[in-house]
Design a protein around this motif. Structure first.
Motif, PDB file in Angstrom:
ATOM      1  N   VAL A 114       0.846  -1.200   0.000  1.00  0.00           N
ATOM      2  CA  VAL A 114       0.000   0.000   0.000  1.00  0.00           C
ATOM      3  C   VAL A 114       0.878   1.246   0.000  1.00  0.00           C
ATOM      4  CG1 VAL A 114      -1.764   1.288   1.256  1.00  0.00           C
ATOM      5  CG2 VAL A 114      -1.871  -1.204   1.176  1.00  0.00           C
ATOM      6  N   ARG A 115       1.910   1.255   0.834  1.00  0.00           N
ATOM      7  CA  ARG A 115       2.830   2.402   0.868  1.00  0.00           C
ATOM      8  C   ARG A 115       3.506   2.595  -0.488  1.00  0.00           C
ATOM      9  NH1 ARG A 115       3.592   3.954   6.097  1.00  0.00           N
ATOM     10  NH2 ARG A 115       3.218   2.408   7.730  1.00  0.00           N
ATOM     11  N   ASP A 116       3.976   1.486  -1.071  1.00  0.00           N
ATOM     12  CA  ASP A 116       4.644   1.575  -2.373  1.00  0.00           C
ATOM     13  C   ASP A 116       3.688   2.107  -3.440  1.00  0.00           C
ATOM     14  OD1 ASP A 116       6.879   0.543  -1.162  1.00  0.00           O
ATOM     15  OD2 ASP A 116       6.519  -1.522  -1.835  1.00  0.00           O
ATOM     16  N   SER A 117       2.425   1.688  -3.380  1.00  0.00           N
ATOM     17  CA  SER A 117       1.444   2.157  -4.358  1.00  0.00           C
ATOM     18  C   SER A 117       1.180   3.648  -4.206  1.00  0.00           C
ATOM     19  CB  SER A 117       0.129   1.380  -4.204  1.00  0.00           C
ATOM     20  OG  SER A 117       0.323  -0.001  -4.453  1.00  0.00           O
ATOM     21  N   LEU A 118       1.126   4.126  -2.943  1.00  0.00           N
ATOM     22  CA  LEU A 118       0.932   5.556  -2.710  1.00  0.00           C
ATOM     23  C   LEU A 118       2.086   6.368  -3.298  1.00  0.00           C
ATOM     24  CD1 LEU A 118      -0.409   5.734   0.975  1.00  0.00           C
ATOM     25  CD2 LEU A 118      -1.684   6.108  -1.131  1.00  0.00           C
ATOM     26  N   VAL A 119       3.299   5.904  -3.067  1.00  0.00           N
ATOM     27  CA  VAL A 119       4.471   6.606  -3.596  1.00  0.00           C
ATOM     28  C   VAL A 119       4.424   6.639  -5.114  1.00  0.00           C
ATOM     29  CG1 VAL A 119       6.987   6.540  -3.800  1.00  0.00           C
ATOM     30  CG2 VAL A 119       5.893   6.062  -1.591  1.00  0.00           C
ATOM     31  N   TRP A 120       4.067   5.517  -5.724  1.00  0.00           N
ATOM     32  CA  TRP A 120       4.022   5.447  -7.203  1.00  0.00           C
ATOM     33  C   TRP A 120       2.941   6.358  -7.769  1.00  0.00           C
ATOM     34  CZ3 TRP A 120       0.185   3.209 -10.473  1.00  0.00           C
ATOM     35  CH2 TRP A 120       0.558   3.171 -11.822  1.00  0.00           C
ATOM     36  N   LEU A 121       1.752   6.359  -7.159  1.00  0.00           N
ATOM     37  CA  LEU A 121       0.664   7.210  -7.642  1.00  0.00           C
ATOM     38  C   LEU A 121       1.009   8.685  -7.507  1.00  0.00           C
ATOM     39  CD1 LEU A 121      -2.421   5.248  -6.257  1.00  0.00           C
ATOM     40  CD2 LEU A 121      -1.826   5.597  -8.663  1.00  0.00           C
ATOM     41  N   LYS A 122       1.696   9.042  -6.422  1.00  0.00           N
ATOM     42  CA  LYS A 122       2.136  10.433  -6.273  1.00  0.00           C
ATOM     43  C   LYS A 122       3.153  10.801  -7.352  1.00  0.00           C
ATOM     44  CE  LYS A 122       1.501  10.844  -1.245  1.00  0.00           C
ATOM     45  NZ  LYS A 122       2.199  11.048   0.049  1.00  0.00           N
ATOM     46  N   SER A 123       4.036   9.852  -7.666  1.00  0.00           N
ATOM     47  CA  SER A 123       5.096  10.142  -8.639  1.00  0.00           C
ATOM     48  C   SER A 123       4.563  10.370 -10.044  1.00  0.00           C
ATOM     49  CB  SER A 123       6.118   8.992  -8.653  1.00  0.00           C
ATOM     50  OG  SER A 123       5.534   7.816  -9.208  1.00  0.00           O
ATOM     51  N   ILE A 124       3.381   9.836 -10.363  1.00  0.00           N
ATOM     52  CA  ILE A 124       2.822  10.012 -11.709  1.00  0.00           C
ATOM     53  C   ILE A 124       1.701  11.057 -11.717  1.00  0.00           C
ATOM     54  CG2 ILE A 124       3.445   7.682 -12.434  1.00  0.00           C
ATOM     55  CD1 ILE A 124       0.558   6.835 -12.006  1.00  0.00           C
ATOM     56  N   GLY A 125       1.582  11.798 -10.608  1.00  0.00           N
ATOM     57  CA  GLY A 125       0.664  12.923 -10.593  1.00  0.00           C
ATOM     58  C   GLY A 125      -0.771  12.615 -10.211  1.00  0.00           C
ATOM     59  N   TYR A 126      -1.012  11.493  -9.512  1.00  0.00           N
ATOM     60  CA  TYR A 126      -2.378  11.116  -9.144  1.00  0.00           C
ATOM     61  C   TYR A 126      -2.680  11.367  -7.664  1.00  0.00           C
ATOM     62  CZ  TYR A 126      -3.687   8.959 -13.558  1.00  0.00           C
ATOM     63  OH  TYR A 126      -4.041   8.743 -14.856  1.00  0.00           O
ATOM     64  N   GLU A 127      -1.912  12.220  -7.011  1.00  0.00           N
ATOM     65  CA  GLU A 127      -2.102  12.430  -5.581  1.00  0.00           C
ATOM     66  C   GLU A 127      -3.465  13.043  -5.272  1.00  0.00           C
ATOM     67  OE1 GLU A 127       0.097  14.478  -1.701  1.00  0.00           O
ATOM     68  OE2 GLU A 127       0.975  14.647  -3.716  1.00  0.00           O
TER      69      GLU A 127
END
Length: 201
Positions: free
Chosen positions: A124-137
């Protein structure tokens, strides 16, 4: 473990449930400061299973199944009332607790749990980091805000639909999905599985 297997397979269900209830109560008294949310409801479920008459459809050994077997009304409604009051108290605590109420009112609670919670699973943490990195925060925060409100509404709902059996069944199914989500996203296996079993009952 043996009594759990007996209960799972429908072998001597009533004495097995009573033995498990006794063990859980003894362990609870030995560790009074360890009080997971599912504990009291799971204990109630085991006690109810000792009171259910024999003859259910799912059993391997014992007396033959009874075609007209049903859960007694007093246990069925007792279960609904106990669970409904417990969930309503949980919703009230989330909304009016001094420390956490603001995040629930603003819909930020689940996002904070996923981002900062010590029990959040690594994927879940890794997915949050990835989504933030592609602009989906922003999208992620809005989606989890909606989910936060759904959780609060679901916890508060049963006290208002208590006497509608069909609505309660649909609500119970909704809570099974919510606790399944907890199971897959948080290191709270005992709590989430315990609550799923309560709703399955």
């Amino acid at each position: 473990i043996i009594m759990s297997l007996f209960l799972l397979l429908g072998i001597r269900r009533r004495p097995a449930a009573l033995a498990l209830y006794f063990v859980r109560v003894v362990l609870q008294n030995a560790h009074p400061f360890h009080d997971p949310p599912d504990q009291n409801l799971t204990n109630w479920l085991l006690l109810a299973m000792t009171l259910l008459p024999e003859g259910e459809n799912y059993r391997l050994i014992g007396r033959p199944n009874l075609a007209n077997w049903r859960v007694p009304a007093v246990l069925l409604w007792g279960a609904w009332i106990v669970v409904s009051v417990g969930y309503f108290y949980a919703a009230h605590s989330k909304l009016f607790d001094v420390w956490s109420s603001r995040t629930w009112w603003e819909g930020r609670a689940i996002f904070y749990v996923f981002e900062r919670g010590t029990l959040t699973r690594e994927w879940v943490r890794d997915s949050l980091v990835w989504l933030k990195s592609i602009g989906y925060e922003v999208f992620l925060k809005n989606a989890l805000m909606v989910l936060s409100y759904i959780v609060i509404a679901s916890e508060a709902a049963p006290i208002f639909i208590l006497f509608s059996l069909r609505a309660m069944w649909l609500w119970s199914l909704t809570m099974i999905f919510i606790h399944a989500g907890v199971f897959f996203t948080q290191h709270l296996t005992q709590v989430s599985l315990g609550m799923i079993f309560v709703h399955w009952f």
